[in-house]
Design an enzyme around this catalytic site. Structure first.
Site, PDB file in Angstrom:
ATOM      1  N   SER A 138      52.000  63.898  50.690  1.00 40.51           N
ATOM      2  CA  SER A 138      53.228  64.165  51.853  1.00 40.51           C
ATOM      3  C   SER A 138      53.195  62.854  52.431  1.00 40.51           C
ATOM      4  O   SER A 138      52.457  61.221  52.105  1.00 40.51           O
ATOM      5  CB  SER A 138      52.081  64.559  52.917  1.00 40.51           C
ATOM      6  OG  SER A 138      51.846  65.993  52.390  1.00 40.51           O
ATOM      7  N   GLU A 173      39.909  65.829  59.096  1.00 44.55           N
ATOM      8  CA  GLU A 173      41.029  66.467  58.338  1.00 44.55           C
ATOM      9  C   GLU A 173      41.263  68.651  59.031  1.00 44.55           C
ATOM     10  O   GLU A 173      41.637  68.847  59.701  1.00 44.55           O
ATOM     11  CB  GLU A 173      41.641  66.656  57.333  1.00 44.55           C
ATOM     12  CG  GLU A 173      42.611  67.419  57.076  1.00 44.55           C
ATOM     13  CD  GLU A 173      43.673  66.802  55.816  1.00 44.55           C
ATOM     14  OE1 GLU A 173      44.516  66.979  55.322  1.00 44.55           O
ATOM     15  OE2 GLU A 173      42.263  65.872  54.569  1.00 44.55           O
ATOM     16  N   SER A 213      41.672  74.511  49.804  1.00 45.07           N
ATOM     17  CA  SER A 213      42.061  75.836  49.709  1.00 45.07           C
ATOM     18  C   SER A 213      41.273  77.282  50.570  1.00 45.07           C
ATOM     19  O   SER A 213      40.209  76.928  50.423  1.00 45.07           O
ATOM     20  CB  SER A 213      42.697  76.298  48.738  1.00 45.07           C
ATOM     21  OG  SER A 213      41.498  76.799  47.608  1.00 45.07           O
ATOM     22  N   GLN A 222      47.682  60.046  51.689  1.00 50.38           N
ATOM     23  CA  GLN A 222      46.979  60.280  50.999  1.00 50.38           C
ATOM     24  C   GLN A 222      46.985  60.122  49.699  1.00 50.38           C
ATOM     25  O   GLN A 222      47.676  61.113  49.880  1.00 50.38           O
ATOM     26  CB  GLN A 222      46.236  61.324  51.958  1.00 50.38           C
ATOM     27  CG  GLN A 222      45.077  62.021  51.597  1.00 50.38           C
ATOM     28  CD  GLN A 222      44.540  62.601  52.464  1.00 50.38           C
ATOM     29  OE1 GLN A 222      44.823  63.705  52.460  1.00 50.38           O
ATOM     30  NE2 GLN A 222      43.345  62.950  52.821  1.00 50.38           N
ATOM     31  N   TYR A 243      45.679  61.399  47.187  1.00 53.89           N
ATOM     32  CA  TYR A 243      43.571  61.833  46.414  1.00 53.89           C
ATOM     33  C   TYR A 243      43.963  62.686  45.856  1.00 53.89           C
ATOM     34  O   TYR A 243      44.309  62.444  44.283  1.00 53.89           O
ATOM     35  CB  TYR A 243      42.741  62.821  47.663  1.00 53.89           C
ATOM     36  CG  TYR A 243      42.176  62.125  49.126  1.00 53.89           C
ATOM     37  CD1 TYR A 243      42.837  60.683  48.696  1.00 53.89           C
ATOM     38  CD2 TYR A 243      41.559  63.075  49.605  1.00 53.89           C
ATOM     39  CE1 TYR A 243      42.210  59.845  50.084  1.00 53.89           C
ATOM     40  CE2 TYR A 243      41.203  62.163  50.688  1.00 53.89           C
ATOM     41  CZ  TYR A 243      41.232  60.749  51.092  1.00 53.89           C
ATOM     42  OH  TYR A 243      40.308  60.609  51.598  1.00 53.89           O
ATOM     43  N   SER A 244      45.069  63.228  45.862  1.00 55.66           N
ATOM     44  CA  SER A 244      44.742  65.028  44.415  1.00 55.66           C
ATOM     45  C   SER A 244      46.110  64.015  43.138  1.00 55.66           C
ATOM     46  O   SER A 244      46.612  63.883  43.846  1.00 55.66           O
ATOM     47  CB  SER A 244      46.203  65.861  45.699  1.00 55.66           C
ATOM     48  OG  SER A 244      46.346  66.108  46.440  1.00 55.66           O
ATOM     49  N   GLU A 288      40.022  79.462  48.961  1.00 56.59           N
ATOM     50  CA  GLU A 288      38.897  80.015  48.548  1.00 56.59           C
ATOM     51  C   GLU A 288      37.811  78.766  48.599  1.00 56.59           C
ATOM     52  O   GLU A 288      36.530  79.312  48.658  1.00 56.59           O
ATOM     53  CB  GLU A 288      39.500  79.879  46.864  1.00 56.59           C
ATOM     54  CG  GLU A 288      40.316  80.728  46.238  1.00 56.59           C
ATOM     55  CD  GLU A 288      41.523  80.648  46.558  1.00 56.59           C
ATOM     56  OE1 GLU A 288      42.450  80.270  46.967  1.00 56.59           O
ATOM     57  OE2 GLU A 288      42.382  81.976  46.973  1.00 56.59           O
TER      58      GLU A 288
END
Ligand SMILES: Cc1cc2nc3c(=O)[nH]c(=O)nc-3n(C[C@H](O)[C@H](O)[C@H](O)COP(=O)(O)OP(=O)(O)OC[C@H]3O[C@@H](n4cnc5c(N)ncnc54)[C@H](O)[C@@H]3O)c2cc1C
Lengths: 371, 401
Positions: free
Chosen positions: B154, B237, B375, B119, B121-122, B377
């Site tokens: 990952s 997910e 996260s 993936q 994305y980040s 938060e």
């Protein structure tokens, strides 16, 4: 597998909520705080009408034959309004009679409970304030036609309005449960004022209180297991009531966070407040899972019903205290005032946290079961 | 309300347990090929891709059956399937948004782990605020040219394909200009550099894209629809694996009990120390609550209800619990909790990645769950805004937009 309420259960919940929202407003509850009895005969009669007092009692004795899930639904709503009433102790005593009592005891007490004529309570705590049945110090001595009970029972909820008390005591045969009627000579009551003004605890002193042999509930000397079972059932019910109190506080905090403005914006837009509310929500939803799992497990006699009861009580006790406390924090100063209703639920949750075994007691039971 | 398992679910569990007893490899799987072979076996038994529709190679099973398989696999100590990101999230996203061609081309090979997916994305400067990503994909008529950097990818080092979010239109507000592409990882313009995690392993990586090529037919959905598509992926997910996870905690707890009987302090087994007992009782009670909550979610999924934003509650609940769980376990274990290789068997536990490890590795892994997939938060923001209806926070990017 279905974790949601059936339509009947949903109806029961809706009916309970609308009845209590109408008849147990915060203002009504406050009037009852000042009342010497602390509860309302009229509401009690309505509860009988609604079928709550016989909810889990056998149909043969005027009940509806439903289970702990339904009872928990009602208790959650009672907690949500911090309703001052002898409901749960009465139901606990009645359940003990239904499960272990003689035919005569069932005939004498169960229809009268279901119809709202009598109230009852359970005297589970002795002077040492230890919830383990083994700590029961009240003695039952043999007399010619029965027993004489002597001892001090502490913090018996609503004993002053109860017509009959379920009293565990140490007989020559071992730990035994007795039914003691309120009018029995030698029985003295004195109230122990507690933090929650909608709750009544009463110290009960027994001085050679004579009961006949047929006042024994279950077998003589065999009450250890049934007393623990009663504490566990009590724990699940208390957890349901604490859940109701916590949900009310969450609702109030969220509603307030939407309207109260500081620094030119609603306080709910500040993350510290929003995240607090999210944590409260998590606590409440997990508590819901714990309460209704335990209630279902009790009804189904699932293998893990004993652990589940202790899990629910210890978890929800902590969670409800946190949620109700944080609701005060979210409100700021107004939350600390007597006039604002938050403290009512905060105190209800706190009072129940220590009843029917506190968190430490139940966590120890959990560990014993799995180690 | 009735929490008894249906007779067919009980029968399914029996069957699954018997299959695992007969088939779980007796030795640790060392190479990717060994893990692929095990994966393939699981797939052929019907235990991978369970929720996928049959027409795409899946098994059309129920969420309950899938949960039972995960539960039994945890119980049996079976090595996990691979390609989890692909099968759990990317495949289902392609099923929802993909063209027929894409489905035929990619899904079957994903299921069998013939092709491994990651993936993308980040980015270094776009984590929680994913929509601020800067990787560019330029339309060249029949293909896109991709330039930029991804991070924390990952399975990057072993991946054949990646689902990529890239900016195709810098001229519109940030959420609108993003497209979703399927990127071939094995091409000269894609460089993967493993990153070492706090566990010492390198399961995630950096990915550099320099004039990398993505075919037009590999655009997922429409141009500019990337953000919306990413929301589907994240939706899958959150809140998927439920019972298996809790069973893994329960197995760890059993290990902890064994350790507490074996280890001594002050002349008696740890298990007799009241302080230890209080901690352990609390831990198990919390663990059970996670299980009840998992059953609640599962029963809703099984009835076809979408978890929606409630999945944020689930994710927040178990990831935060997992941290408390291993923190407390390590407190109890003292020096034994620090060991990175096991000498006694109670020192060995499964980590949240599903790989075997020690208490120390499980403890370290527990820090990841509250960061990835949104996260804690961010989950609390979602719960606050979308579940409780609290006002949105005042944010600089919203003021600008
Ligand atoms: C083990 C692991 C595997 C991963 N695998 C992948 C993968 O395969 N593919 C992929 O694309 N990504 C992956 N990630 C990346 C992961 O999704 C990001 O780390 C995550 O989105 C957080 O972004 P960040 O690391 O940039 O932290 P930041 O977004 O910079 O966050 C730093 C801190 O700020 C807080 N914060 C940020 N925004 C807010 C806000 N609005 N309100 C309150 N607090 C805020 C965060 O909660 C955090 O505590 C993985 C991460 C880990 C740890």
């Amino acid at each position: 597998m279905d974790f949601s309420f059936s339509s009947d259960q949903q109806l029961l919940r809706n009916a309970a909520r609308s009845f209590l929202d109408e008849h147990m407003t915060p203002a009504t509850a406050r009037t009852l705080w000042e009342d010497p009895r602390g509860e309302s005969e009229a509401i009690w009669k309505e509860m009988a009408q609604l079928g709550w007092l016989g909810l889990s009692l056998p149909e043969a004795h005027g009940g509806s034959g439903l289970g702990m899930v339904e009872t928990a639904i009602v208790l959650e709503e009672l907690g949500r309004t911090a309703c001052p009433a002898a409901y749960w102790p009465t139901m606990l005593a009645a359940t003990a009679i239904a499960e272990a009592g003689s035919d005569a005891q069932r005939h004498r007490w169960l229809p009268a409970v279901a119809s709202g004529e009598v109230r009852a309570s359970v005297a589970l705590l002795d002077a040492e304030l230890d919830w383990h049945p083994g700590a029961t110090a009240t003695r039952a001595e043999r007399t010619s036609d029965g027993y004489a009970l002597t001892g001090a029972k502490r913090y018996v909820p609503w004993a002053h309005v109860a017509n009959v008390l379920l009293v565990p005591a140490r007989a020559p045969e071992g730990l035994t449960m007795f039914l003691v009627e309120a009018a029995a000579p030698g029985l003295t009551l004195s109230s122990a004022p507690v933090m929650d003004p909608g709750m009544r605890w009463v110290d009960v002193t027994l001085d050679r209180v004579r009961v006949s042999a047929d006042a024994v509930v279950g077998r003589e000397g065999a009450a250890e297991a049934s007393m623990l079972a009663l504490i566990r059932r009590g724990a699940v019910g208390a957890a349901a009531e604490m859940l109701g109190a916590a949900r009310r506080c969450l609702d109030m905090a969220v509603a307030y966070a939407k309207v109260r403005e500081q620094f030119g914006q609603p306080i709910g837009s500040f993350q510290a407040i929003r995240h607090t509310c999210a944590d409260m929500y998590l606590d409440v939803e997990n508590s819901h899972s714990a309460v209704y799992y335990a209630a279902w497990a009790l009804d189904a006699r699932a293998d893990d019903h004993e652990v589940a009861a202790s899990v629910a009580k210890s978890y929800v006790g902590d969670a409800a205290r946190r949620v109700c406390g944080e609701a005060i924090q979210v409100h700021g100063g107004i939350g600390f005032t007597w006039e604002y209703d938050l403290h009512v639920y905060f105190k209800r949750a706190k009072a129940l946290e220590v009843m029917y075994g506190d968190g430490d007691f139940h966590r120890e039971l959990v560990l014993r079961a799995v180690s | 309300m009735d929490l008894t398992y249906a007779p067919e679910d009980r029968a399914f569990r029996e069957q699954c347990r018997a299959w695992l007893e007969a088939n779980v490899p007796r030795h640790d799987l060392m190479t990717l090929d060994e893990r692929r072979a095990w994966h393939r076996k699981l797939y052929e038994a019907g235990y991978v891709g369970m929720l996928w529709p049959k027409e795409y190679g899946g098994w059309g099973a129920t969420p309950m059956q899938q949960a039972i398989v995960q539960d039994e696999m945890a119980r049996a100590g079976a090595p996990p399937a691979i390609n989890g990101l692909g099968i759990g999230f990317i495949g289902p996203t392609i099923i929802v948004h993909g063209t027929e061609w894409q489905k035929r081309r990619y899904l079957q090979k994903m299921l069998t782990a013939e092709e491994i997916w990651c993936q993308l994305y980040s980015e270094p400067n776009a984590g929680s605020d994913l929509a601020s990503l800067r990787t560019r994909a330029e339309d060249q008529g029949d293909h896109f040219v991709v330039n930029g950097q991804k991070i924390w990818t990952s399975s990057g080092p072993i991946a054949d394909w990646g689902i990529l979010l890239a900016r195709t239109d810098p001229g519109v507000p940030k959420h609108k200009g993003i497209s979703c592409l399927l990127l071939h990882m094995r091409q000269p313009g894609v460089e993967v550099r493993p990153l070492k995690q706090i566990t010492g392993h390198s399961l995630f990586s950096e990915v550099f894209m320099t004039n990398a090529r993505a075919e037009k037919r590999d655009l997922l959905g429409k141009p500019g629809q990337g953000w919306e598509i990413a929301q589907t992926t994240l939706g899958y997910e959150r809140g998927a694996n439920s019972l298996g996870r809790v069973t893994r905690y329960a197995i760890s707890f059993t290990q902890l009990v064994r350790a507490a009987k074996d280890l001594r302090r002050g002349g008696r087994p740890l298990l007799q120390d009241p302080v230890v007992r209080a901690k352990m009782g609390k831990l198990y009670a919390e663990l059970e609550v996670q299980r009840y909550a998992a059953l609640r979610v599962l029963s809703a999924l099984d009835k076809g209800e979408a978890p929606g934003p409630f999945s944020s509650v689930t994710k927040l609940s178990y990831t935060e619990f997992e941290k408390r769980f291993y923190e407390t376990a390590l407190e109890i274990l003292g020096p034994y909790g620090e060991l990175m290789s096991a000498t006694a068997d109670y020192e060995e536990v499964d980590t949240s990645s599903g790989e075997p490890g020690t208490w120390a590795t499980a403890f370290l892994w527990s820090r990841a769950g509250t960061i990835y997939s949104g996260s804690s938060e961010i989950q609390k923001n979602i719960i606050g805004e979308r579940v409780l209806g609290l006002p949105k926070e005042v944010r600089a990017d919203r003021l600008r937009a």
